[in-house]
Write an enzyme that holds these catalytic residues in place. Structure first.
Site, mmCIF file in Angstrom:
data_model
loop_
_atom_site.group_PDB
_atom_site.id
_atom_site.type_symbol
_atom_site.label_atom_id
_atom_site.label_comp_id
_atom_site.label_asym_id
_atom_site.label_seq_id
_atom_site.Cartn_x
_atom_site.Cartn_y
_atom_site.Cartn_z
ATOM 1 C CD GLU A 156 38.366 33.304 55.521
ATOM 2 O OE1 GLU A 156 38.482 33.811 54.403
ATOM 3 O OE2 GLU A 156 38.920 33.749 56.546
ATOM 4 C CB ALA A 257 57.291 48.474 48.508
ATOM 5 C CB CYS A 265 43.015 38.385 58.085
ATOM 6 S SG CYS A 265 41.241 38.489 57.852
HETATM 7 C C1 UGA Z 1 43.813 38.329 53.870
HETATM 8 C C2 UGA Z 1 44.314 37.236 52.906
HETATM 9 O O1 UGA Z 1 44.808 37.853 51.715
HETATM 10 C C3 UGA Z 1 43.182 36.264 52.554
HETATM 11 O O2 UGA Z 1 43.682 35.227 51.739
HETATM 12 C C4 UGA Z 1 42.624 35.672 53.870
HETATM 13 O O3 UGA Z 1 41.541 34.800 53.631
HETATM 14 C C5 UGA Z 1 42.122 36.806 54.745
HETATM 15 O O4 UGA Z 1 43.227 37.696 55.013
HETATM 16 C C6 UGA Z 1 41.598 36.183 56.014
HETATM 17 O O5 UGA Z 1 42.379 35.647 56.781
HETATM 18 O O6 UGA Z 1 40.381 36.119 56.174
HETATM 19 P P1 UGA Z 1 42.453 40.604 53.555
HETATM 20 O O7 UGA Z 1 42.650 40.843 55.013
HETATM 21 O O8 UGA Z 1 41.124 40.835 52.953
HETATM 22 O O9 UGA Z 1 42.850 39.095 53.160
HETATM 23 O O10 UGA Z 1 43.463 41.592 52.830
HETATM 24 P P2 UGA Z 1 44.676 41.483 51.815
HETATM 25 O O11 UGA Z 1 44.204 41.722 50.450
HETATM 26 O O12 UGA Z 1 45.472 40.275 52.076
HETATM 27 O O13 UGA Z 1 45.530 42.748 52.265
HETATM 28 C C7 UGA Z 1 46.054 42.835 53.589
HETATM 29 C C8 UGA Z 1 46.894 44.086 53.759
HETATM 30 O O14 UGA Z 1 48.118 43.955 53.044
HETATM 31 C C9 UGA Z 1 46.231 45.372 53.233
HETATM 32 O O15 UGA Z 1 46.444 46.396 54.175
HETATM 33 C C10 UGA Z 1 46.972 45.659 51.943
HETATM 34 O O16 UGA Z 1 47.024 47.034 51.637
HETATM 35 C C11 UGA Z 1 48.364 45.136 52.287
HETATM 36 N N1 UGA Z 1 49.156 44.761 51.097
HETATM 37 C C12 UGA Z 1 48.748 43.761 50.286
HETATM 38 C C13 UGA Z 1 50.361 45.415 50.840
HETATM 39 O O17 UGA Z 1 50.778 46.318 51.591
HETATM 40 N N2 UGA Z 1 51.113 45.033 49.756
HETATM 41 C C14 UGA Z 1 50.711 44.045 48.922
HETATM 42 O O18 UGA Z 1 51.450 43.738 47.949
HETATM 43 C C15 UGA Z 1 49.499 43.393 49.182
#
Ligand code: UGA
Length: 429
Positions: A156, A257, A265
């Site tokens: 997923e 950033a 995940c």
């Molecule tokens: C992540 C992946 O985006 C999904 O595609 C994947 O399915 C999922 O893990 C999983 O393995 O099940 P998720 O953990 O819900 O999804 O969160 P993200 O939206 O990816 O964000 C992860 C972290 O990165 C958050 O702490 C967010 O604040 C940070 N982030 C995200 C940043 O610091 N900068 C960004 O530009 C984007």
């Protein structure tokens, strides 16, 4: 189709509700009684936009039910394995739940006469389905895979907070299979959903999931590193992103950033990939650095606060945001947890507010943290404010008038912020 979903966590519940809403008959199996009874009462045990309503309407129309009994798999044609694969303390992936669950499915399949397909949807280290899950299914069912039952991998890519939308609008559907029949069965699940379907062997499918998360984490650490350099040059990294994003090879997504990535995940999967490559005799230097840069963002935040306030002993620090990202109550690996732990270690008092995550934070953070009812209460009477999750309500400028603000999520526009408060961004000018 008659579907059983093992595991009522984020992935399992979202998958179950989405498939039931498409008209399939879904049985969710989980050994956690509390979860099962909540679902039976038409309540989602996790917070996810739209999930409560979808679960409730599917239960009312008898398309979804929950049980603690694996035997109910017998009445289904396909089982989606969605149990958690958390980190071990050394960073390796803990496969005990998935192995145990595969054994339990196997025991039931031993008594099944018709065809059955087992689909691995949990994120697992490449090779796990072949080397661990199939042997567990075979041992407990006393049947041979691909003869007595079929197996496929269907990772997923759901993002918390937009998981249901992600299910119905995927960028791609990845199917790992050993025999075409198993892959066809998985394709049937997605009938009516428009997305490229890519089919390959099972280990490649597992690796695709890992590579996706590793790449996303790399993008974040990359831009945070560029931000750290930009800050020293007096440049705004967000302007740099505007400039580079016009190159279609780079784009503008996942280049925000800030304080770094958290969640259940990205940190876990990158650590597991680093760990398993070491086992394969390869040192994943880039990915090790991705984790290091991510950890350092938290220390950078601490250094900035100490530089401004001096000794933190006796200082009162307001933390806005506890969840690892907005629109979720999930605090797993949230940067705020480590920031708060370090602040308290240095003798500071912490006042915190988050619209959803306070109940979860209370169960893991020091009892000394003072939780506030709203952001206004949290920012009153403090020596500085740290913004660690970009909730919309934290964009309200009036929270920050005359305060010392450290922004870990670009909640404020720096030029404007400078006019209303003593403002510093974590890695931008
Ligand atoms: C992540 C992946 O985006 C999904 O595609 C994947 O399915 C999922 O893990 C999983 O393995 O099940 P998720 O953990 O819900 O999804 O969160 P993200 O939206 O990816 O964000 C992860 C972290 O990165 C958050 O702490 C967010 O604040 C940070 N982030 C995200 C940043 O610091 N900068 C960004 O530009 C984007």
């Amino acid at each position: 189709m008659r579907i059983s979903v093992i595991g009522a966590g984020y992935v399992g519940l979202v998958t179950a509700a989405a498939l039931a809403s498409k008209g399939h008959n879904v049985t969710v199996v989980d050994t956690d009684d509390t979860r099962v009874s909540m679902i039976k009462q038409k309540k989602s045990p996790i917070f996810e936009e739209g999930l409560d309503d979808m679960l409730s309407s599917c239960i009312k129309s008898n398309r979804l039910k929950a049980t603690g009994d694996y035997e109910e798999i017998l009445a289904t044609d396909i089982t989606l394995l969605c149990v958690g694969t958390p980190s071990n303390p050394d960073g390796s992936m803990n496969l005990s739940y998935i192995t145990e669950s595969a054994g339990d499915i196997g025991k039931v399949l031993g008594a099944k006469s018709g065809r059955h397909t087992v689909v691995v949807r949990s994120t697992v280290v490449p090779g796990t389905t072949r080397k661990i899950i199939i042997p567990a299914l075979e041992q407990h069912s006393r049947k041979k895979a691909h003869v007595g039952f079929d197996v496929a991998v269907n990772p997923e890519f759901l993002q918390e907070g937009k998981a249901l939308h992600g299910f119905f609008n995927p960028d791609r559907i990845i199917i790992g299979e050993e025999e075409q029949r198993a892959g066809d069965k998985v394709e049937e699940l997605y009938e009516g959903i428009s997305a490229p379907i890519v089919r390959m062997d099972m280990t490649t499918a597992e690796m695709i999931k890992f590579s996706s998360n590793a790449f996303l984490a790399t993008k974040i650490s990359f831009i945070n590193e560029i931000g750290n350099i930009c800050q020293r040059l007096g440049i705004d990294v967000y302007d740099v992103v505007k400039g580079i994003s016009f190159d279609y090879r780079i784009g503008d997504r996942f280049l925000n950033a800030g304080i770094g990535f958290g969640g259940s995940c990205l940190p876990k999967d990158v650590k597991a990939l680093v760990h398993s490559s070491r086992h394969l005799g390869y040192q994943a230097q880039l990915l090790e650095s991705v984790l290091e840069v991510n950890k350092n963002q938290i220390l950078n935040m601490l250094r900035m606060v100490e530089k401004k306030l001096g000794n933190l002993k006796g200082k009162t620090i307001c933390v806005l945001g506890l969840a690892f990202k907005p629109n979720t109550d999930d605090i797993r690996n949230a940067p705020a947890l480590e920031v708060i732990r370090l602040l308290m270690e240095k003798g500071a008092s912490v006042k915190a507010y988050d619209p959803l995550a306070i109940p979860n934070a209370k169960s893991v953070l020091s009892k000394k943290v003072k939780y506030c009812l709203n952001a206004e209460e949290a920012v009153a009477d403090c020596d500085c404010i740290l913004v660690l999750t970009e909730w919309d309500e934290f964009k309200n400028e009036s929270l920050y008038y005359g305060k010392v603000v450290f922004d870990g999520r670009r909640i404020l526009e720096p030029q404007k912020a400078k006019m209303i408060c003593d403002y510093q961004g974590i890695c931008w000018r």
